[in-house]
Design a protein around this motif. Structure first.
Motif, PDB file in Angstrom:
ATOM      1  N   VAL A 229       1.005  -1.379  -0.064  1.00  0.00           N
ATOM      2  CA  VAL A 229       0.463   0.340  -0.021  1.00  0.00           C
ATOM      3  C   VAL A 229       0.834   0.918   0.424  1.00  0.00           C
ATOM      4  CG1 VAL A 229      -1.916   0.968   1.214  1.00  0.00           C
ATOM      5  CG2 VAL A 229      -1.785  -0.806   1.186  1.00  0.00           C
ATOM      6  N   VAL A 230       1.136   1.728  -1.004  1.00  0.00           N
ATOM      7  CA  VAL A 230       1.867   3.254  -0.806  1.00  0.00           C
ATOM      8  C   VAL A 230       0.420   4.226  -0.624  1.00  0.00           C
ATOM      9  CG1 VAL A 230       2.953   4.968  -2.237  1.00  0.00           C
ATOM     10  CG2 VAL A 230       3.513   2.597  -2.956  1.00  0.00           C
ATOM     11  N   VAL A 231       0.669   5.025   0.079  1.00  0.00           N
ATOM     12  CA  VAL A 231       0.043   6.370   0.948  1.00  0.00           C
ATOM     13  C   VAL A 231       0.483   7.643   0.292  1.00  0.00           C
ATOM     14  CG1 VAL A 231      -1.681   7.234   2.573  1.00  0.00           C
ATOM     15  CG2 VAL A 231      -1.046   5.104   2.255  1.00  0.00           C
ATOM     16  N   ASP A 232      -0.405   7.913  -1.406  1.00  0.00           N
ATOM     17  CA  ASP A 232       0.587   8.822  -1.749  1.00  0.00           C
ATOM     18  C   ASP A 232      -0.176  10.851  -0.703  1.00  0.00           C
ATOM     19  OD1 ASP A 232       1.154  11.781  -2.746  1.00  0.00           O
ATOM     20  OD2 ASP A 232       0.084  10.896  -5.019  1.00  0.00           O
ATOM     21  N   ASN A 233       0.404  11.394   0.092  1.00  0.00           N
ATOM     22  CA  ASN A 233       0.116  12.730   0.766  1.00  0.00           C
ATOM     23  C   ASN A 233      -0.265  13.310  -0.676  1.00  0.00           C
ATOM     24  OD1 ASN A 233      -0.720  12.455   3.587  1.00  0.00           O
ATOM     25  ND2 ASN A 233       1.730  11.917   4.125  1.00  0.00           N
ATOM     26  N   ALA A 234      -1.161  13.450  -0.951  1.00  0.00           N
ATOM     27  CA  ALA A 234      -1.259  14.987  -2.300  1.00  0.00           C
ATOM     28  C   ALA A 234       0.063  15.098  -2.526  1.00  0.00           C
ATOM     29  CB  ALA A 234      -2.061  15.562  -0.863  1.00  0.00           C
ATOM     30  N   SER A 235       0.716  13.994  -3.158  1.00  0.00           N
ATOM     31  CA  SER A 235       1.734  14.624  -4.041  1.00  0.00           C
ATOM     32  C   SER A 235       1.338  15.167  -5.215  1.00  0.00           C
ATOM     33  CB  SER A 235       2.885  13.260  -4.216  1.00  0.00           C
ATOM     34  OG  SER A 235       3.046  12.987  -3.043  1.00  0.00           O
ATOM     35  N   ASP A 236       2.760  16.781  -5.386  1.00  0.00           N
ATOM     36  CA  ASP A 236       2.199  17.347  -6.663  1.00  0.00           C
ATOM     37  C   ASP A 236       3.456  17.388  -8.151  1.00  0.00           C
ATOM     38  OD1 ASP A 236       3.764  18.419  -5.162  1.00  0.00           O
ATOM     39  OD2 ASP A 236       2.024  20.399  -5.632  1.00  0.00           O
ATOM     40  N   ASP A 237       3.974  15.725  -7.739  1.00  0.00           N
ATOM     41  CA  ASP A 237       5.650  16.149  -8.328  1.00  0.00           C
ATOM     42  C   ASP A 237       5.607  15.033  -9.617  1.00  0.00           C
ATOM     43  OD1 ASP A 237       5.350  14.155  -7.053  1.00  0.00           O
ATOM     44  OD2 ASP A 237       7.476  14.406  -5.751  1.00  0.00           O
ATOM     45  N   GLY A 238       4.384  14.179  -9.646  1.00  0.00           N
ATOM     46  CA  GLY A 238       4.437  13.408 -10.370  1.00  0.00           C
ATOM     47  C   GLY A 238       4.511  12.286 -10.319  1.00  0.00           C
ATOM     48  N   THR A 239       4.166  11.628  -9.192  1.00  0.00           N
ATOM     49  CA  THR A 239       3.634  10.604  -8.213  1.00  0.00           C
ATOM     50  C   THR A 239       2.576  10.123  -8.688  1.00  0.00           C
ATOM     51  OG1 THR A 239       5.475  11.556  -5.730  1.00  0.00           O
ATOM     52  CG2 THR A 239       3.460   9.818  -6.063  1.00  0.00           C
ATOM     53  N   ALA A 240       1.923  10.442  -8.811  1.00  0.00           N
ATOM     54  CA  ALA A 240       0.138   9.938  -9.068  1.00  0.00           C
ATOM     55  C   ALA A 240       0.397   9.142 -10.207  1.00  0.00           C
ATOM     56  CB  ALA A 240      -1.028  11.023  -8.607  1.00  0.00           C
ATOM     57  N   ALA A 241       0.895  10.040 -10.872  1.00  0.00           N
ATOM     58  CA  ALA A 241       0.999   9.433 -12.780  1.00  0.00           C
ATOM     59  C   ALA A 241       2.220   8.244 -12.229  1.00  0.00           C
ATOM     60  CB  ALA A 241       1.793  10.598 -13.729  1.00  0.00           C
ATOM     61  N   TRP A 242       2.949   8.545 -11.906  1.00  0.00           N
ATOM     62  CA  TRP A 242       3.963   7.241 -11.774  1.00  0.00           C
ATOM     63  C   TRP A 242       3.283   6.121 -11.337  1.00  0.00           C
ATOM     64  CZ3 TRP A 242       6.494   4.267  -8.358  1.00  0.00           C
ATOM     65  CH2 TRP A 242       8.007   3.412  -8.054  1.00  0.00           C
ATOM     66  N   LEU A 243       2.589   5.950 -10.407  1.00  0.00           N
ATOM     67  CA  LEU A 243       2.290   5.438  -9.570  1.00  0.00           C
ATOM     68  C   LEU A 243       0.786   4.365 -10.582  1.00  0.00           C
ATOM     69  CD1 LEU A 243       1.629   6.621  -6.009  1.00  0.00           C
ATOM     70  CD2 LEU A 243       3.442   4.243  -6.381  1.00  0.00           C
ATOM     71  N   ALA A 244       0.231   5.139 -11.087  1.00  0.00           N
ATOM     72  CA  ALA A 244      -0.722   4.237 -11.780  1.00  0.00           C
ATOM     73  C   ALA A 244      -0.037   4.166 -13.356  1.00  0.00           C
ATOM     74  CB  ALA A 244      -1.487   5.830 -12.547  1.00  0.00           C
ATOM     75  N   ALA A 245       1.055   4.018 -13.018  1.00  0.00           N
ATOM     76  CA  ALA A 245       1.579   3.265 -14.706  1.00  0.00           C
ATOM     77  C   ALA A 245       1.998   2.547 -14.646  1.00  0.00           C
ATOM     78  CB  ALA A 245       3.028   4.797 -14.866  1.00  0.00           C
ATOM     79  N   GLN A 246       2.546   1.873 -12.979  1.00  0.00           N
ATOM     80  CA  GLN A 246       2.870   0.655 -12.215  1.00  0.00           C
ATOM     81  C   GLN A 246       2.419  -0.466 -13.093  1.00  0.00           C
ATOM     82  OE1 GLN A 246       5.871   1.330 -11.859  1.00  0.00           O
ATOM     83  NE2 GLN A 246       5.137   3.064 -12.187  1.00  0.00           N
ATOM     84  N   SER A 247       2.391  -1.561 -12.862  1.00  0.00           N
ATOM     85  CA  SER A 247       1.828  -2.744 -13.043  1.00  0.00           C
ATOM     86  C   SER A 247       1.715  -4.145 -12.376  1.00  0.00           C
ATOM     87  CB  SER A 247       1.722  -3.544 -14.970  1.00  0.00           C
ATOM     88  OG  SER A 247       3.550  -3.648 -15.044  1.00  0.00           O
ATOM     89  N   ASP A 248       1.960  -3.934 -10.998  1.00  0.00           N
ATOM     90  CA  ASP A 248       2.498  -5.100 -10.601  1.00  0.00           C
ATOM     91  C   ASP A 248       1.497  -4.607  -9.589  1.00  0.00           C
ATOM     92  OD1 ASP A 248       3.236  -6.389  -7.996  1.00  0.00           O
ATOM     93  OD2 ASP A 248       5.200  -6.450  -8.505  1.00  0.00           O
ATOM     94  N   PRO A 249       0.317  -6.559  -9.617  1.00  0.00           N
ATOM     95  CA  PRO A 249      -0.850  -6.495  -8.450  1.00  0.00           C
ATOM     96  C   PRO A 249      -0.737  -6.183  -7.417  1.00  0.00           C
ATOM     97  CG  PRO A 249       0.064  -8.784 -10.052  1.00  0.00           C
ATOM     98  CD  PRO A 249       1.164  -7.361 -10.337  1.00  0.00           C
ATOM     99  N   ARG A 250       0.981  -6.078  -7.154  1.00  0.00           N
ATOM    100  CA  ARG A 250       0.377  -6.055  -5.743  1.00  0.00           C
ATOM    101  C   ARG A 250       0.351  -4.620  -4.580  1.00  0.00           C
ATOM    102  NH1 ARG A 250       5.447  -9.210  -4.285  1.00  0.00           N
ATOM    103  NH2 ARG A 250       6.287  -8.929  -6.052  1.00  0.00           N
ATOM    104  N   LEU A 251       0.310  -3.770  -5.962  1.00  0.00           N
ATOM    105  CA  LEU A 251       0.550  -3.050  -5.146  1.00  0.00           C
ATOM    106  C   LEU A 251      -0.609  -1.781  -5.418  1.00  0.00           C
ATOM    107  CD1 LEU A 251       2.189   0.468  -5.253  1.00  0.00           C
ATOM    108  CD2 LEU A 251       1.750   0.345  -7.907  1.00  0.00           C
TER     109      LEU A 251
END
Length: 339
Positions: free
Chosen positions: A41-63
Motif C-alpha cells: 500500500v503506497v499512501v500518496d500524501n497529496a503529492s504534486d511532483d508526478g508521483t500519482a502518474a508514476w504510480l498509475a503506470a505501475q503494473s504489479d498487481p500487489r501495488l
C-alpha cells in the motif's frame, strides 16, 4: 503442520513529493517474491511532483495506491495506510511500515519469514544509513522510566551529553544476533502483527510527523504487547532532515513538530516524573537557538509555540500555521503615496 507458517505480509509506504526516493523503495519491495510480500500500500500524501502518474503506470498487481486529498504528514499517512491494509478482503497477518526514503535491504523480508516470531507482537528492524552507519533516529529503545538501570544511566548521561545512550540500544546490540525486547521502535522497518493492531488501534493522525511511532509503541506496551529488536532485519534510511554536526532542522518548521510531540512522548513515558523532567529538558532545548545563527529569532518563535501546544496537548494547529511560524518575513519599506 509447520510451527512457523508463512504469514501474509503487507507493506505500507507513505510518500509526499519524493518521487526519486519512492521509485527506489517501491522497486526494492516489489522485487521481493510474492511469497515474501503479499501486498504493498503506497499512501500518496497529496503529492504534486508526478508521483500519482508514476504510480498509475505501475503494473504489479500487489501495488495498491491510496491517494489522500490533503497532506496528513507521516502520522496521517500511516494511520490511513494501516487502516486500508487491514480492510483488505483477507487482512494481512503482519503490516510493515516505512517512509518513502527507507527500504528493506535485500533479503530482509525473507529473514522475517524465516525467523521464529512466536511470542512477539511487533518487530523493530536494524536501520542504517546508506553508508552503513547506524541511523540514530531509528534506534530502538526502552522507556527509562520503566527500567531502573536505564533511568540511572539516562540521568547520569544528562550531565555528560550522552543521555540517549542510557535508553537506546548500543552498537553492540546491532552487531549481535540476539533478539532483544524493547519498548519503542520506529516507523522505519516496524513489523506489526494483526493482533497488535486490533488491540492497539492506529497511529494518531493529528501528530502529523515525529513521535507518532514512539507514542504508538508505548501504547502497544501499555497493553501488554511485546516488541522485539531483530538485528537480522536490516533496513536502510536515506535521512537528511537534520543537518550539520549540531543537527539543525531544515526546513525549520520541522522543529515545531519534533519538540511539541516530544512533550507528548515524555508525558506518556514519564508519568508522574514528567514535570520534574521538564526542569532538565526545557533549558537544554532553549539553548539550541545558538545553533541557528540568523534564524535564531524564528527558531525561538517556533519553540515557544511548540512548548505551549505540547504542554496543553493541543494538536489543533494546522500545518499551514506551523509553516507560517517558521517563515522569515522580510520588512519592506513602502513609500507613502504623494498627495
Amino acid at each position: 503442520m509447520s510451527p512457523n507458517p508463512a504469514p501474509r505480509l503487507v507493506a505500507v509506504v507513505v510518500t509526499h513529493n519524493r518521487l526519486d526516493h519512492l521509485k527506489t523503495t517501491v522497486g526494492r519491495l516489489l522485487d521481493s517474491p510474492a511469497a515474501d510480500l503479499d501486498g504493498l500500500v503506497v499512501v500518496d500524501n497529496a503529492s504534486d511532483d508526478g508521483t500519482a502518474a508514476w504510480l498509475a503506470a505501475q503494473s504489479d498487481p500487489r501495488l495498491d495506491v491510496l491517494r489522500l486529498a490533503v497532506n496528513g504528514g507521516g502520522a496521517g499517512g500511516f494511520e490511513a495506510g494501516m487502516r486500508h491494509a487491514m480492510a483488505r478482503d483477507i487482512p494481512p497477518d503482519w503490516v510493515l511500515v516505512m517512509d518513502d526514503d527507507a527500504r528493506p535491504e535485500p533479503g530482509a523480508l525473507a529473514a522475517f519469514h524465516a525467523m521464529d516470531r512466536g511470542g512477539w507482537d511487533a518487530l523493530a528492524a536494524a536501520v542504517y544509513h546508506p553508508n552503513g552507519r547506524i541511523c540514530d533516529i531509528n534506534r530502538p529503545s526502552v522507556n527509562p522510566f520503566w527500567h531502573g538501570r536505564a533511568f540511572l544511566d539516562t540521568v547520569l548521561g544528562v550531565f555528560t551529553g550522552k543521555a540517549r545512550d542510557g535508553f537506546h540500544l548500543t552498537a553492540e546490540a546491532y552487531e549481535s544476533a540476539e533478539i532483544r525486547e524493547v519498548d519503542i521502535g520506529s516507523f522505519v522497518g516496524l513489523f506489526v502483527s494483526r493482533g497488535a493492531i486490533e488491540r492497539t488501534g492506529y497511529p494518531d493522525a493529528a501528530v502529523f510527523i515525529y513521535g507518532d511511532d514512539v507514542l504508538y509503541s508505548l501504547r502497544m506496551r501499555e497493553r501488554g504487547l511485546r516488541i522485539a529488536f531483530v538485528p537480522g532485519l536490516r533496513f536502510e534510511h536515506d535521512f537528511k532532515s537534520l543537518q550539520g554536526p549540531v543537527q539543525r532542522f531544515r526546513p525549520l518548521w520541522k522543529a515545531y513538530y519534533n519538540h511539541r510531540n516530544l512533550l507528548l512522548v515524555y508525558r506518556r513515558a514519564a508519568g508522574v516524573f514528567f514535570w520534574p523532567a521538564l526542569l532538565l529538558i526545557l533549558p537544554k532545548w532553549w539553548r539550541k537557538a545558538r545553533h541557528y545563527g540568523g534564524d535564531r529569532a524564528v527558531f525561538k518563535r517556533v519553540m515557544r509555540a511548540a512548548i505551549r501546544d505540547g504542554l496543553r496537548r493541543d494538536l489543533s494547529r494546522s500545518h499551514a500555521e506551523v509553516v507560517a511560524l517558521a517563515t522569515v518575513v522580510e520588512d519592506v519599506a513602502v513609500e507613502a503615496p504623494k498627495q
